[in-house]
Design a protein around this motif. Structure first.
Motif, short mmCIF file in Angstrom:
data_model
loop_
_atom_site.label_atom_id
_atom_site.label_comp_id
_atom_site.label_asym_id
_atom_site.label_seq_id
_atom_site.Cartn_x
_atom_site.Cartn_y
_atom_site.Cartn_z
N ALA A 169 0.82 -1.12 0.02
CA ALA A 169 -0.08 0.04 0.12
C ALA A 169 1.01 1.24 0.05
CB ALA A 169 -0.95 -0.09 1.24
N ASN B 275 2.58 1.84 -3.37
CA ASN B 275 1.57 2.23 -4.57
C ASN B 275 1.25 3.59 -4.08
OD1 ASN B 275 1.64 -0.19 -5.87
ND2 ASN B 275 -0.12 -0.97 -4.79
N ALA B 276 1.00 3.71 -2.86
CA ALA B 276 0.56 5.37 -2.59
C ALA B 276 1.71 6.28 -2.95
CB ALA B 276 0.37 5.53 -1.20
N GLU C 44 4.03 5.89 -5.06
CA GLU C 44 4.09 6.03 -6.62
C GLU C 44 3.03 6.94 -7.25
OE1 GLU C 44 4.42 2.98 -10.40
OE2 GLU C 44 4.86 2.19 -8.44
N ASN C 45 1.65 6.65 -6.45
CA ASN C 45 0.68 7.39 -7.20
C ASN C 45 0.88 8.94 -6.75
OD1 ASN C 45 -0.88 5.38 -8.09
ND2 ASN C 45 -1.75 4.76 -6.35
#
Lengths: 408, 384
Positions: free
Chosen positions: A43, A46-47, A49-50
């Motif tokens: 998580a 991903n966060a 990267e986002n």
């Protein structure tokens, strides 16, 4: 099991490790930790990267930026030039405000309705039952809309009131602005302004409260030793109400009122209660009161009947036996579920976002939409609500321990 | 011989009339309404209040209400551009009737409306035997209701297979969404709640800590923050480029929330089971899963059925919050229709809210009655 190439002794050891509860519990715990760490890592990466893709940086630095939006109601000074941090503080105080008044009203209404349901007056008992069954079974959000869209929105139109006052003024210059205005923009009322001399009154009031507490302690001792009870109510009334009133008159009534003044477009001055606050406050109090009523009823019914019968046999009046015998015992049953209702009320105050009342969630939502710092805002919400929840339950646990039955 | 004793009565006395308080209307009133001065005052105040408000309420709801019509002119006064005389106020049931399909299934294509209706019928057909304590084959019934129905419902409602046209979840709405979210929320929360409750009572410190932190964290914050978390943070935590359906996000949020509450309900049941039950299972040589699944859980869950129903009532009311993250459940659809220019009148919001409130009330009141019924039924089993 020669296939596996293990000797008897080795096999035995292997199976005992497999079936040993201690090793097994280590295995499961390590597995859980690994899974949770992996999930959090996924998580998190991903966060990150986002966020990087949308050119955002995580962190609470944005709280010092200019908010740029106005808030309908604030207890402390706030303008649109204030920071996000200030805006969140305003929201937090508004949450506490509606929670505080909501809890007081819900407790009073709930107590009355709960006792009313057990009344031997058939009509009162039925009315209280109807109240409880209606409010317990509809969503609080709907009750908020009911007040906001259904009741407060169709109150007299503010513009019409202003027009009629202006017409009256034009016809007769001696007409003054009304000091109380109830309209679809909320309630406007004269705001008291305490002048410096009023401090003496506050001081007397504080002294009066302390003195009456001391008096009631002395009165209890007196009753214990002599059996006679000094008139506590009368003396406290004199100390808390009459004495400050006398001081108030002696120092020359140092109070004035800030009246609302009708301007061309708006009202200025005076106190103002917004319809958003009113609808949230009324909805939360009435909704929670129905649950508190049920808790109170269960608590009173949990006190054995023999207790009130014994009080009757001793010739104690019903009102006193309720107050001195039944309610103190019922309180022990009532307090734990009452705590969770208080917490529910504070948590439900987050529904303010639906009525547009500037509470923590509403302000946070605005900031979230403006700045996009969703992780930080949601973290702030959770920390604040958890802190409120934990503090309330700590306080109520302390109160509960104080009230608990002292057994031999 | 007895006939000769003078002081023995040999005929029956005629029975006395019952005390007046127990038979006549006046006596009943004196006992229940006017037993003391303060009681009489309260009764009179209550009667005055009822006489003051009730006629107006009945008039607004039924007598003055507008039952038929096609647009706003039917529900507004002349000044507002309608047909009623000045000063008229009454419920606008015409608007509720006109929007009824919208309130039930949202923007679901009207040509496909048979699909939600079929799912609803299946749901009712499976639910009624489940709720009747005397109906047989509870295990099969539960399997059909909790496992098969969600799958069938998923295929039927979403479509896109077996020749059914695909219906996006953004078109779903109304009572249908309220029921789906609360039903799925409770279905998911049962297994997760059981796992969390068992974890919280586990002897393994790490697992216990995880469960306690999760339960207390979720129970300490409002549902709305959990919903925001699901709707805003979930996409952020996904692989870049992946997107997750908005409806699914709401489901995740509601499920997380209800799992934490369900865990506490189940824990209450687990605590009520005497220790001897587990020790007995241990001494018979049952392993942990056999012991929990065959001995402890069946007894614990039976004890907390009323608590589970109460959690469901809370869940059902709480689903109205998804309207805040711009989903259209029953309340969301009703609120959304207030701004419909075709029905823009001062009485529209109130009528819509009364309808929505009545619908919610009907479901919740029914469930709480059922919970009371089960409670009494289970109570008998423990009396000796």
């Amino acid at each position: 099991m020669a296939v596996l190439g293990l000797s008897d002794g080795e096999r035995h050891r292997a199976s005992s490790i497999l079936y040993n509860p201690e090793y097994r519990s280590y295995f499961f715990q390590v597995l859980t930790v690994l899974v949770v760490v992996w999930l959090i890592y996924q998580a998190w990466s991903n966060a990150a990267e986002n966020l990087a893709r949308s050119n955002m940086t995580a962190g609470f630095g944005f709280l010092s930026a200019r908010a740029g939006f106005d808030l309908g109601q604030s207890l402390i000074e706030y303008t649109s030039d204030s920071t996000y941090r200030r805006a969140l503080l305003v929201g937090f105080l508004n949450t506490l405000l509606v929670g505080f008044f909501g809890i007081i009203t819900a407790t009073i209404v709930g107590l009355l309705v709960g006792v009313g349901r057990l009344s031997n007056n058939w009509l009162i008992a039925r009315l209280c039952t109807v109240y409880v069954e209606i409010f317990r079974n509809i969503p609080p959000l709907l009750v908020i809309f009911f007040w906001y869209k259904g009741v407060l929105a169709i109150l007299p139109d503010f513009k019409q009131i202003r027009q009629s006052v202006q017409d009256a003024k034009a016809a007769d210059p001696s007409v003054v602005d009304p000091s109380f205005i109830i309209s679809n923009r909320g309630i406007n009322f004269p705001n008291p302004i305490f002048e410096p001399g009023f401090n003496a009154v506050w001081l007397t009031l504080a002294i009066g409260i302390v003195a009456s507490i001391a008096f009631s302690i002395w009165a209890n001792r007196q009753q214990m030793s002599t059996g006679k009870r000094p008139p506590v109510l009368l003396v406290s009334l004199g100390l808390i109400v009459v004495l400050p009133l006398l001081v108030f008159l002696v120092v020359g009534a140092p109070i004035s009122f800030d009246y609302p003044v009708l301007g061309r477009f708006n009202l200025s001055g005076g106190g103002h209660i917004s319809p958003e606050f009113l609808s949230l406050y009324l909805a939360l109090s009435l909704y929670t009161a129905s649950f508190i009523a049920e808790i109170v009823r269960a608590g009173i019914r949990g006190v054995p009947k023999g207790q009130s019968e014994a009080a009757n046999a001793l010739g104690i009046r019903p009102s006193r036996s309720m107050r001195l015998i039944v309610l103190p015992q019922a309180l022990r049953i009532i307090i734990p579920p009452l705590t969770s209702q208080y917490l529910n009320l504070i948590k439900n105050s987050s529904l303010a976002v639906a009525a547009g009342y500037a509470d923590l969630v509403q302000v946070g939502n605005t900031i979230l939409n403006q700045s996009g710092h969703s992780i930080e805002i949601i973290a702030i919400w959770m920390i604040v609500y958890l802190t409120i929840s934990l503090t309330t339950s700590l306080f109520m646990n302390w109160f509960n321990a104080k009230m608990a039955l002292v057994e031999r | 011989m007895t006939e000769n004793i003078a002081y023995v009565r040999n005929t029956f006395l005629p029975p006395e009339a019952a005390p007046r308080d127990d038979t006549t209307m006046i006596g009943w009133m004196r006992k229940n309404l006017f037993s003391s001065i303060s009681n009489s005052i309260m009764t009179i105040i209550a009667i005055v209040a009822i006489l003051w408000y009730l006629p107006g309420l009945i008039d607004w709801l039924f007598v003055s209400a507008q039952w038929t019509g096609t647009d706003r002119t039917f529900c507004s006064t002349v000044v507002q551009g309608g047909m009623h005389p000045e000063g008229w106020s009454g419920a606008c049931w015409a608007y509720v009737g006109d929007r009824f399909a919208q309130f039930m299934i949202g923007s679901y294509p009207r040509g496909e409306a048979w699909r939600p209706i079929l799912v609803a019928l299946l749901f009712v057909a499976l639910l009624i035997p489940m709720l009747m304590p005397s109906a047989p084959r509870k295990g099969l019934n539960a399997l059909l209701l909790l496992v098969a129905l969600p799958i069938i419902g998923y295929v039927l409602l979403l479509g896109g297979m077996f020749g059914l046209p695909h219906v996006e979840t953004s078109l779903w709405g109304g009572l249908m969404v309220t029921l789906i979210i609360s039903f799925i929320g409770i279905t998911v929360s049962l297994p997760f709640g059981i796992l969390l409750a068992l974890g919280r009572r586990s002897k393994m410190p790490i697992i216990k800590t995880f469960c306690v932190v999760f339960i207390e964290l979720i129970r300490g914050v409002p549902l709305i923050t959990v919903l925001f978390m699901a709707s805003v943070l979930l996409p952020l935590f996904m692989e870049p480029g992946d997107s997750i359906d908005k409806f699914l996000r709401a489901l995740v949020g509601v499920s997380i929330f209800s799992s934490a509450y369900m865990a506490e309900v189940i824990r209450g049941g687990l605590q009520a089971i005497p220790k001897g039950q587990g020790e007995g299972a241990d001494s018979l040589g049952l392993n942990y899963f056999q012991k929990t699944g065959l001995i402890i859980l069946p007894q614990a869950i039976k004890l907390v059925i009323p608590g589970i129903v109460n959690t469901f009532i809370g869940m059902f009311k709480d689903t109205s919050l998804v309207s805040i993250i711009s989903m259209f459940d029953l309340l969301g659809v009703v609120k959304n229709s207030f701004s419909d220019p075709n029905w823009l009148t001062p009485v529209t919001p109130m009528s819509g809210l009364v309808f929505a409130g009545f619908t919610f009330w009907l479901f919740c009141f029914g469930m709480s009655r059922y919970s009371g019924f089960i409670e009494r039924k289970l109570d008998k089993g423990h009396k000796r």
